[in-house]
Design a protein around this motif. Sequence first.
Motif, short mmCIF file in Angstrom:
data_model
loop_
_atom_site.label_atom_id
_atom_site.label_comp_id
_atom_site.label_asym_id
_atom_site.label_seq_id
_atom_site.Cartn_x
_atom_site.Cartn_y
_atom_site.Cartn_z
N THR A 8 17.96 44.96 -3.84
CA THR A 8 18.40 45.40 -2.52
C THR A 8 19.66 46.24 -2.63
OG1 THR A 8 19.82 43.47 -2.13
CG2 THR A 8 17.48 43.29 -1.52
N LEU A 9 19.99 46.93 -1.55
CA LEU A 9 21.21 47.71 -1.52
C LEU A 9 22.43 46.81 -1.68
CD1 LEU A 9 22.06 50.70 -1.12
CD2 LEU A 9 22.38 50.17 1.30
N GLU A 10 22.39 45.63 -1.09
CA GLU A 10 23.50 44.69 -1.20
C GLU A 10 23.70 44.24 -2.64
OE1 GLU A 10 21.06 44.54 0.96
OE2 GLU A 10 22.05 44.78 2.92
N GLU A 11 22.61 43.99 -3.37
CA GLU A 11 22.72 43.57 -4.77
C GLU A 11 23.27 44.69 -5.63
OE1 GLU A 11 19.06 40.32 -4.92
OE2 GLU A 11 18.65 42.46 -5.21
N SER A 55 25.65 53.08 -0.01
CA SER A 55 24.66 53.82 0.76
C SER A 55 25.03 55.30 0.84
CB SER A 55 24.54 53.23 2.16
OG SER A 55 23.65 53.98 2.97
N GLU A 56 26.31 55.58 1.10
CA GLU A 56 26.75 56.97 1.20
C GLU A 56 26.67 57.67 -0.15
OE1 GLU A 56 30.63 56.81 2.85
OE2 GLU A 56 29.94 56.21 4.86
N ARG A 57 26.97 56.95 -1.23
CA ARG A 57 26.88 57.54 -2.57
C ARG A 57 25.44 57.91 -2.90
NH1 ARG A 57 28.85 53.84 -7.42
NH2 ARG A 57 30.75 53.85 -6.15
N THR A 116 29.21 59.45 -11.46
CA THR A 116 29.06 58.24 -10.65
C THR A 116 27.73 58.24 -9.91
OG1 THR A 116 31.45 58.08 -10.35
CG2 THR A 116 30.07 56.91 -8.77
N GLN A 117 27.36 59.39 -9.33
CA GLN A 117 26.09 59.48 -8.61
C GLN A 117 24.92 59.26 -9.57
OE1 GLN A 117 26.59 63.37 -6.99
NE2 GLN A 117 27.48 62.65 -5.06
N HIS A 118 25.01 59.89 -10.73
CA HIS A 118 23.93 59.74 -11.71
C HIS A 118 23.77 58.29 -12.15
CE1 HIS A 118 22.63 59.39 -15.96
NE2 HIS A 118 21.61 60.09 -15.48
#
Length: 222
Positions: free
Chosen positions: A180-183, A196-198, A159-161
Amino acid sequence: METVVDATIPDNRFVLAETIERVPDVEFEFVRFAIHSSSRTSPFLWGSADRPDRLDAALRSDPSTEHVSRLSERDGRGLYSITWNARAARLIDGVAEIEGSVLDVRRTTDRWALRFLFPDRATASETFQAWRDEGVDATLSRISTLSCREDTALGLSATQHNTIAKAFRTDYYSVPRGTTLEELARDFDVSHQALSERLRRGHSRLVERMLSESAPPVERRQ
């Protein structure tokens, strides 16, 4: 399956060969997102040497450059903005315009070291064969496949990758950002906070892996 390839190119087969000959102790590192294409963005690179003034002069007189500006200095390294001549621009574009991502381009010791992320081994093989056909003497030093298991070769979960790879491909890390982070959060159907945490956990693992595999830089005498 996504494949990471480490390769090297001799000094005289890439850019800044004359600068390297005049300043043998020089170390270069392209700013990651400036290497995508010399025609789309002004290339920036970090350069360091025992004699910064000598490096400045060598860069400005190098046949592969048309205009050089030293923008800033940090930790003994200078940040340069360079306008390349036509041949150098073609070489840089040849590296940048691949069916994959350029992860790193730097020069240390006696050659340029490059790292790429390809969608699969076949694409990597086709790219390097095309380079050889064009006379670029690239040598493969390491090929590794990113596993989709919960513990990948880089210490990331699948998942992180996938999240970091998506962020990279959509220019989330570039300046200015392409997304963006939201997108990104909407693409993964998670909250802004969860994504964000991921990303932070994935970045932490990458930094930990990098630090565990690399020696600390040698401090220069003042």
